[in-house]
Write an enzyme that holds these catalytic residues in place. Sequence first.
Site, PDB file in Angstrom:
ATOM      1  N   ASP A  95      13.862  18.126  17.020  1.00  0.00           N
ATOM      2  CA  ASP A  95      13.763  19.427  16.372  1.00  0.00           C
ATOM      3  C   ASP A  95      12.292  19.828  16.296  1.00  0.00           C
ATOM      4  O   ASP A  95      11.491  19.149  15.660  1.00  0.00           O
ATOM      5  CB  ASP A  95      14.347  19.276  14.959  1.00  0.00           C
ATOM      6  CG  ASP A  95      14.867  20.561  14.376  1.00  0.00           C
ATOM      7  OD1 ASP A  95      14.284  21.614  14.682  1.00  0.00           O
ATOM      8  OD2 ASP A  95      15.840  20.503  13.603  1.00  0.00           O
ATOM      9  N   ASP A 196      13.195  25.416  16.162  1.00  0.00           N
ATOM     10  CA  ASP A 196      13.447  25.994  14.847  1.00  0.00           C
ATOM     11  C   ASP A 196      13.000  27.466  14.798  1.00  0.00           C
ATOM     12  O   ASP A 196      11.901  27.797  15.270  1.00  0.00           O
ATOM     13  CB  ASP A 196      12.634  25.174  13.836  1.00  0.00           C
ATOM     14  CG  ASP A 196      12.932  25.497  12.400  1.00  0.00           C
ATOM     15  OD1 ASP A 196      14.077  25.283  11.980  1.00  0.00           O
ATOM     16  OD2 ASP A 196      12.018  25.976  11.690  1.00  0.00           O
ATOM     17  N   GLU A 247      17.077  28.194  17.655  1.00  0.00           N
ATOM     18  CA  GLU A 247      17.666  28.724  16.433  1.00  0.00           C
ATOM     19  C   GLU A 247      17.194  30.167  16.286  1.00  0.00           C
ATOM     20  O   GLU A 247      16.005  30.422  16.140  1.00  0.00           O
ATOM     21  CB  GLU A 247      17.233  27.910  15.213  1.00  0.00           C
ATOM     22  CG  GLU A 247      17.985  28.367  13.972  1.00  0.00           C
ATOM     23  CD  GLU A 247      17.297  27.991  12.668  1.00  0.00           C
ATOM     24  OE1 GLU A 247      17.987  27.922  11.646  1.00  0.00           O
ATOM     25  OE2 GLU A 247      16.069  27.795  12.658  1.00  0.00           O
ATOM     26  N   HIS A 321      22.597  21.677   8.475  1.00  0.00           N
ATOM     27  CA  HIS A 321      21.940  21.290   7.217  1.00  0.00           C
ATOM     28  C   HIS A 321      21.557  22.491   6.352  1.00  0.00           C
ATOM     29  O   HIS A 321      21.016  22.298   5.266  1.00  0.00           O
ATOM     30  CB  HIS A 321      20.698  20.470   7.552  1.00  0.00           C
ATOM     31  CG  HIS A 321      19.703  21.268   8.325  1.00  0.00           C
ATOM     32  ND1 HIS A 321      19.929  21.670   9.637  1.00  0.00           N
ATOM     33  CD2 HIS A 321      18.515  21.794   7.985  1.00  0.00           C
ATOM     34  CE1 HIS A 321      18.922  22.397  10.040  1.00  0.00           C
ATOM     35  NE2 HIS A 321      18.043  22.480   9.075  1.00  0.00           N
ATOM     36  N   ASP A 322      21.772  23.693   6.847  1.00  0.00           N
ATOM     37  CA  ASP A 322      21.465  24.897   6.067  1.00  0.00           C
ATOM     38  C   ASP A 322      22.725  25.585   5.557  1.00  0.00           C
ATOM     39  O   ASP A 322      22.641  26.641   4.934  1.00  0.00           O
ATOM     40  CB  ASP A 322      20.693  25.921   6.925  1.00  0.00           C
ATOM     41  CG  ASP A 322      19.338  25.408   7.363  1.00  0.00           C
ATOM     42  OD1 ASP A 322      18.728  24.632   6.617  1.00  0.00           O
ATOM     43  OD2 ASP A 322      18.892  25.786   8.473  1.00  0.00           O
TER      44      ASP A 322
HETATM   45  C1  GLC Z   1      15.310  26.624   9.881  1.00  0.00           C
HETATM   46  C2  GLC Z   1      15.767  25.269   9.425  1.00  0.00           C
HETATM   47  C3  GLC Z   1      15.662  25.211   7.934  1.00  0.00           C
HETATM   48  C4  GLC Z   1      14.227  25.425   7.555  1.00  0.00           C
HETATM   49  C5  GLC Z   1      13.661  26.711   8.170  1.00  0.00           C
HETATM   50  C6  GLC Z   1      12.169  26.737   8.106  1.00  0.00           C
HETATM   51  O1  GLC Z   1      16.133  27.641   9.442  1.00  0.00           O
HETATM   52  O2  GLC Z   1      17.035  24.995   9.894  1.00  0.00           O
HETATM   53  O3  GLC Z   1      16.165  24.027   7.391  1.00  0.00           O
HETATM   54  O4  GLC Z   1      14.096  25.480   6.165  1.00  0.00           O
HETATM   55  O5  GLC Z   1      13.999  26.847   9.519  1.00  0.00           O
HETATM   56  O6  GLC Z   1      11.619  25.808   8.971  1.00  0.00           O
END
Ligand code: GLC
Length: 548
Positions: A95, A196, A247, A321-322
């Site tokens: 990641d 990310d 993402e 995880h979010d």
């Molecule tokens: C993404 C991650 C999350 C994190 C954010 C900032 O959305 O999945 O867990 O807090 O980015 O890095």
Amino acid sequence: MDFRKCTVYQIYPKSFRDSNGDGLGDLKGVTQKLDYIKELGADYIWLTPFFVSPQKDNGYDVEDYYNIDPRYGTMEDFEELAREADKRGIRLMLDMVFNHTSSRHEWFQKALAGDEKYKNYYIFRKGKAPGVPPTNWVSKFGGNAWEYVPEFDEYYLHLFDVSQPDLNWDNPEVRREVQKVVRFWMQKGVKGFRFDVINLISKEKFADDEEGDGRRFYTDGPRIHEYLRELNEESFGQDADIITVGEMSSTTMENCFRYAGSQSHELSMVFSFHHLKVDFMGNEKWVLVPFDFAKLKKILFDWQQGMAEHDAWNAVFWCNHDQPRVVSRFGNTETYWKESAKMLATVIHCLRGTPYVYQGEEIGMTNVDFTKIGQFKDVESLNYYQILQDKGLSASDALRIIQIHSRDNGRTPMQWTGGENGGFTEGTPWIGVNKNAERINAESELQDPDSIFHYYQKLIRLRKEYDVIAYGDITPVDQGNPSVFAYRRSWQDENLLAVCNFYGKPVTWTCPEDIKGYARILGNYPEAEVKETMELRPYEALVLYRKG
Ligand code: GLC
């Protein structure tokens, strides 16, 4: 490995398995559980960040991209994990958090010390007037997105926590640094990368947003495609075996055609989140509203068909995880826990795209049972608990909203056994273990041939066995039906029908398609008759297949 036939298993190492009793999961813990993942059938493991970090955002605040946080282990532990995974034919996906660093990163520390080279790695701007930040943008974790630095009489941008300053991608030196990090991990044998919030790296302009929270000025920004192509060319694109997923926060489909187009040389696939906002009010997550089923179907189908038409590839998923746990969110954790968990799995795993399974999803883990705000750890949840009360909500109403939407729902420790701490640690877990570990745990799931785990295992296998699942087109079936989620996949002479009752009440369903010749290849009830008009039981899922 053709990623269209693969499944990715996501691990949040902090909550997966603690090998040394300090209450935090670690890399050795992941190595200990590789056989479990092999048994499930996943091809890749996506590990969320384990780099050196102050852990303000559980590792998404990276202090050093080249070293492993001692809490998670050592580089030797990582190399051992990579070797052991390789022996089992499992590949690692790392990641990469490149929109921002931790404020403790050496670059930012140098910037704060006044070093111009490093100040230019970040985004510093003058305020609009004394005490007024450069723009009215809202941080994703609440509050204004700019932090004042008195020494410079300037502000720096942080789209996330104040401890996560945004990098300045318009600076070619930053882009070179980032490429170097990817190449470093490629040399360690890593075969996948998740980027990310990568669609936030190109900021259009720094202006007040009169219509919203600022996202339109930094989401899918003007140079984003150029930056991704360059990153591809200079790093992972040099190894055809590597898969990537971006993402994409609040993105548009048109941009995703390019991010994940088979000919665009950007990424292999994308995560988009629109289908997981169906229990929000617009973009507002911190409210309690029932999920909108018609909208959920429409969004998923629009994306499925749109991406297919443009030869672009989706990652398909419910959990990470979010996100809250899907069985609590769209299923039923009481009477139909098993049936609804399997039904939800069916909806995702028969779609066009690469499925992602988040640790614990495959054993039907549920949302937290926390009753006090002190039990929550997530920075976003804690910030919003305060913000909601500042808006006038009572503490108990604010807590109720946090319980439903908190990211900690997905972050409680993996439930391995019915024993103490769910078998996650011999020490004191960093975050509470759900009490239902007594009932919901991997050990009992592995023993039960009819378990949710074994159902996921079958779905993962089906994608490998049936080309229609991996390659087929998708057509919604009876889209207007208020309780059934159904679609057809077709590829050469193969057809597949996924038919899912999304609710706990039986429904009589007449298939608008010719059902002749279809046979059931999977379902979540012991048996089912396949005919034109069917009585679908609560949360019943059917996967029907026809050749020729
Ligand atoms: C993404 C991650 C999350 C994190 C954010 C900032 O959305 O999945 O867990 O807090 O980015 O890095």
